[in-house]
Design an enzyme around this catalytic site. Structure first.
Site, PDB file in Angstrom:
ATOM      1  N   THR A   9       0.851  -1.204   0.000  1.00 35.26           N
ATOM      2  CA  THR A   9       0.000   0.000   0.000  1.00 35.26           C
ATOM      3  C   THR A   9       0.885   1.252   0.000  1.00 35.26           C
ATOM      4  O   THR A   9       2.032   1.214   0.451  1.00 35.26           O
ATOM      5  CB  THR A   9      -0.960   0.041   1.209  1.00 35.26           C
ATOM      6  OG1 THR A   9      -0.214   0.282   2.410  1.00 35.26           O
ATOM      7  CG2 THR A   9      -1.767  -1.247   1.339  1.00 35.26           C
ATOM      8  N   GLY A  10       0.343   2.330  -0.540  1.00 34.50           N
ATOM      9  CA  GLY A  10       1.121   3.568  -0.609  1.00 34.50           C
ATOM     10  C   GLY A  10       2.352   3.386  -1.480  1.00 34.50           C
ATOM     11  O   GLY A  10       3.420   3.942  -1.202  1.00 34.50           O
ATOM     12  N   ALA A  11       2.196   2.638  -2.562  1.00 37.49           N
ATOM     13  CA  ALA A  11       3.361   2.300  -3.404  1.00 37.49           C
ATOM     14  C   ALA A  11       3.576   3.298  -4.534  1.00 37.49           C
ATOM     15  O   ALA A  11       4.414   3.077  -5.397  1.00 37.49           O
ATOM     16  CB  ALA A  11       3.201   0.884  -3.954  1.00 37.49           C
ATOM     17  N   SER A  13       4.621   6.324  -4.095  1.00 40.15           N
ATOM     18  CA  SER A  13       5.548   7.379  -3.669  1.00 40.15           C
ATOM     19  C   SER A  13       6.502   6.828  -2.618  1.00 40.15           C
ATOM     20  O   SER A  13       6.250   5.791  -2.001  1.00 40.15           O
ATOM     21  CB  SER A  13       4.705   8.525  -3.074  1.00 40.15           C
ATOM     22  OG  SER A  13       5.502   9.444  -2.383  1.00 40.15           O
ATOM     23  N   GLY A  14       7.615   7.530  -2.430  1.00 43.38           N
ATOM     24  CA  GLY A  14       8.492   7.328  -1.276  1.00 43.38           C
ATOM     25  C   GLY A  14       8.909   5.906  -0.983  1.00 43.38           C
ATOM     26  O   GLY A  14       9.319   5.142  -1.868  1.00 43.38           O
ATOM     27  N   TYR A 164      -0.325  11.789  14.760  1.00 41.29           N
ATOM     28  CA  TYR A 164       0.481  10.885  13.933  1.00 41.29           C
ATOM     29  C   TYR A 164       1.197   9.855  14.825  1.00 41.29           C
ATOM     30  O   TYR A 164       1.167   8.651  14.543  1.00 41.29           O
ATOM     31  CB  TYR A 164       1.498  11.711  13.136  1.00 41.29           C
ATOM     32  CG  TYR A 164       2.451  10.883  12.304  1.00 41.29           C
ATOM     33  CD1 TYR A 164       2.043  10.318  11.096  1.00 41.29           C
ATOM     34  CD2 TYR A 164       3.775  10.659  12.722  1.00 41.29           C
ATOM     35  CE1 TYR A 164       2.925   9.566  10.324  1.00 41.29           C
ATOM     36  CE2 TYR A 164       4.652   9.912  11.954  1.00 41.29           C
ATOM     37  CZ  TYR A 164       4.227   9.367  10.764  1.00 41.29           C
ATOM     38  OH  TYR A 164       5.102   8.610   9.998  1.00 41.29           O
TER      39      TYR A 164
HETATM   40  N1  LIG Z   1       9.478   9.605   5.603  1.00 41.00           N
HETATM   41  C1  LIG Z   1       9.866   9.383   6.845  1.00 41.00           C
HETATM   42  O1  LIG Z   1      10.836   9.991   7.348  1.00 41.00           O
HETATM   43  C2  LIG Z   1       9.164   8.349   7.681  1.00 41.00           C
HETATM   44  C3  LIG Z   1       9.618   8.132   8.988  1.00 41.00           C
HETATM   45  C4  LIG Z   1       8.975   7.160   9.760  1.00 41.00           C
HETATM   46  C5  LIG Z   1       7.939   6.417   9.229  1.00 41.00           C
HETATM   47  N2  LIG Z   1       7.509   6.666   7.956  1.00 41.00           N
HETATM   48  C6  LIG Z   1       6.405   5.844   7.437  1.00 41.00           C
HETATM   49  O2  LIG Z   1       6.707   5.400   6.136  1.00 41.00           O
HETATM   50  C7  LIG Z   1       5.498   5.122   5.425  1.00 41.00           C
HETATM   51  C8  LIG Z   1       5.573   5.662   4.024  1.00 41.00           C
HETATM   52  O3  LIG Z   1       5.642   7.064   4.053  1.00 41.00           O
HETATM   53  P1  LIG Z   1       6.567   7.924   3.072  1.00 41.00           P
HETATM   54  O4  LIG Z   1       7.530   8.640   3.927  1.00 41.00           O
HETATM   55  O5  LIG Z   1       7.055   7.095   1.962  1.00 41.00           O
HETATM   56  O6  LIG Z   1       5.505   9.027   2.578  1.00 41.00           O
HETATM   57  P2  LIG Z   1       4.920   9.417   1.152  1.00 41.00           P
HETATM   58  O7  LIG Z   1       6.009   9.621   0.153  1.00 41.00           O
HETATM   59  O8  LIG Z   1       3.997  10.556   1.425  1.00 41.00           O
HETATM   60  O9  LIG Z   1       4.098   8.123   0.743  1.00 41.00           O
HETATM   61  C9  LIG Z   1       2.880   7.808   1.360  1.00 41.00           C
HETATM   62  C10 LIG Z   1       2.083   6.911   0.450  1.00 41.00           C
HETATM   63  O10 LIG Z   1       0.823   6.640   1.092  1.00 41.00           O
HETATM   64  C11 LIG Z   1      -0.224   6.942   0.171  1.00 41.00           C
HETATM   65  N3  LIG Z   1      -1.420   7.390   0.852  1.00 41.00           N
HETATM   66  C12 LIG Z   1      -1.562   8.372   1.769  1.00 41.00           C
HETATM   67  N4  LIG Z   1      -2.844   8.516   2.123  1.00 41.00           N
HETATM   68  C13 LIG Z   1      -3.543   7.594   1.412  1.00 41.00           C
HETATM   69  C14 LIG Z   1      -4.918   7.258   1.313  1.00 41.00           C
HETATM   70  N5  LIG Z   1      -5.860   7.916   2.009  1.00 41.00           N
HETATM   71  N6  LIG Z   1      -5.286   6.251   0.494  1.00 41.00           N
HETATM   72  C15 LIG Z   1      -4.364   5.600  -0.253  1.00 41.00           C
HETATM   73  N7  LIG Z   1      -3.048   5.877  -0.212  1.00 41.00           N
HETATM   74  C16 LIG Z   1      -2.653   6.869   0.609  1.00 41.00           C
HETATM   75  C17 LIG Z   1       0.331   8.049  -0.711  1.00 41.00           C
HETATM   76  O11 LIG Z   1      -0.422   8.114  -1.909  1.00 41.00           O
HETATM   77  P3  LIG Z   1      -0.341   9.394  -2.898  1.00 41.00           P
HETATM   78  O12 LIG Z   1       0.921   9.156  -3.711  1.00 41.00           O
HETATM   79  O13 LIG Z   1      -1.594   9.285  -3.682  1.00 41.00           O
HETATM   80  O14 LIG Z   1      -0.261  10.603  -2.018  1.00 41.00           O
HETATM   81  C18 LIG Z   1       1.762   7.557  -0.903  1.00 41.00           C
HETATM   82  O15 LIG Z   1       1.822   6.559  -1.912  1.00 41.00           O
HETATM   83  C19 LIG Z   1       4.372   5.675   6.292  1.00 41.00           C
HETATM   84  O16 LIG Z   1       3.753   4.605   6.981  1.00 41.00           O
HETATM   85  C20 LIG Z   1       5.090   6.591   7.279  1.00 41.00           C
HETATM   86  O17 LIG Z   1       4.393   6.698   8.503  1.00 41.00           O
HETATM   87  C21 LIG Z   1       8.092   7.614   7.164  1.00 41.00           C
END
Ligand SMILES: NC(=O)c1ccc[n+]([C@@H]2O[C@H](COP(=O)([O-])OP(=O)(O)OC[C@H]3O[C@@H](n4cnc5c(N)ncnc54)[C@H](OP(=O)(O)O)[C@@H]3O)[C@@H](O)[C@H]2O)c1
Length: 280
Positions: A9-11, A13-14, A164
């Site tokens: 899921t959330g694939a 981005s990022g 969060y």
């Molecule tokens: N980045 C960090 O430093 C960090 C640190 C600790 C933990 N995390 C965790 O890592 C995970 C991934 O986050 P990321 O940093 O890669 O962030 P990201 O680049 O914002 O990616 C988040 C992904 O989740 C999707 N998403 C968000 N809301 C959604 C919804 N309502 N329905 C369907 N998809 C949804 C986004 O879709 P869209 O592309 O459509 O927006 C995107 O694909 C998260 O669980 C976050 O809590 C991140």
């Protein structure tokens, strides 16, 4: 990972996109779950061209909407007979308090309830595919937080960090409780923290945040670096039978002491079941 089917899921981005790409590189069939058809199509095309793996597909769902989570699970089950790896990764942080179409505070709805509901809807498929693995992407932001069951959706005292962090603490209660419930099934479930990673996280909070994100991300990890522990948990033989643990940098580490309270984990499970009622 050849002949394995992985749902991420959330694939789009990022960290999720880097995870999907790495699993594809290992030969798995990868299902990208996203909410935007365009981003999903772009992600599938990117992964196919960069890995040479044609077995990349996508399924659509806005995970803040429970009916769409149900739709995603139903569509997955109608198309695929097995599920070897489920990566619950999609999450957001909301700087102001917002509620979902179901009327639920957004951090709680997307970051916890969607993990809970999607996993439970796919649990029989995972069990039938055992050995199978679930990886819940959590965060060290859970540290120092606690769940207040009288104010779970933070109607009072909302702050983005608290909302969060609590949703990420919920990821841990969910992981530990699920691992107890899955004993003997051959399905493992672990949580992980990816580190501080350069992604779109928080970019949904307006142009000012987007403007400053590159500065905030100085010295942060790349998405590929952030995805490493997910790939490890999803594919390494070293952790084949490890379950109910929290990992940082491919190491099993203790999460905040509050996260090990089994009575809170059970209570959160019951509340989550109630809030996703109708769940199979
Ligand atoms: N980045 C960090 O430093 C960090 C640190 C600790 C933990 N995390 C965790 O890592 C995970 C991934 O986050 P990321 O940093 O890669 O962030 P990201 O680049 O914002 O990616 C988040 C992904 O989740 C999707 N998403 C968000 N809301 C959604 C919804 N309502 N329905 C369907 N998809 C949804 C986004 O879709 P869209 O592309 O459509 O927006 C995107 O694909 C998260 O669980 C976050 O809590 C991140």
């Amino acid at each position: 990972m050849k002949n394995k089917i992985c749902l991420v899921t959330g694939a789009t981005s990022g960290i999720g996109q880097a995870t999907a790409k790495a699993l594809a590189q290992k030969g798995a069939t990868v299902i990208v779950a996203g909410r935007s058809p365009e981003l999903c199509q772009n992600t599938v095309a990117l992964i196919q061209s960069e890995t040479g793996n044609p077995n990349i597909h996508y399924l659509l769902a806005d995970l803040s909407v429970q009916a769409q989570v149900r739709g995603l699970a139903a569509e997955f089950k109608s198309r695929y007979v097995r599920l070897d790896v489920l990566v619950n990764n999609a999450a957001s942080i909301f700087f102001s308090r917002q509620v979902s179409a179901d009327g639920i505070e957004m951090n709680f709805a997307v970051n916890h309830l969607a993990y809970f509901l999607l996993t439970n809807l796919l649990l029989e498929t995972l069990k039938a595919s055992a050995p199978a693995r679930i990886v819940n992407v959590a965060s060290n932001s859970h540290r120092g937080k606690h769940l207040d069951f009288d104010n779970l959706e933070l109607e009072r005292g909302y702050s983005p960090g608290r909302a969060y962090g609590c949703s990420k603490l919920a990821n841990l209660y969910f992981t530990y409780e699920l691992s107890r419930r899955l004993k003997g099934t051959g399905v493992t479930v672990n949580a992980m923290h990816p580190g501080f990673v350069r992604t779109n996280m928080a970019a949904n909070n307006g142009w000012l945040v987007r403007f400053f994100l590159p500065l905030v991300h100085l010295n942060s990890l790349t998405p590929e670096e952030g995805a490493r522990t997910i790939i490890y948990l999803a594919s390494s033989p070293d952790v084949e039978s490890v379950t109910g643990k929290y990992f940082v940098r491919e190491r099993d580490v203790p999460s905040d002491p509050v996260s090990y309270d089994e009575s809170i984990a059970k209570r959160l499970w019951d509340v989550s079941e109630e809030m996703t009622k109708g769940m199979a």
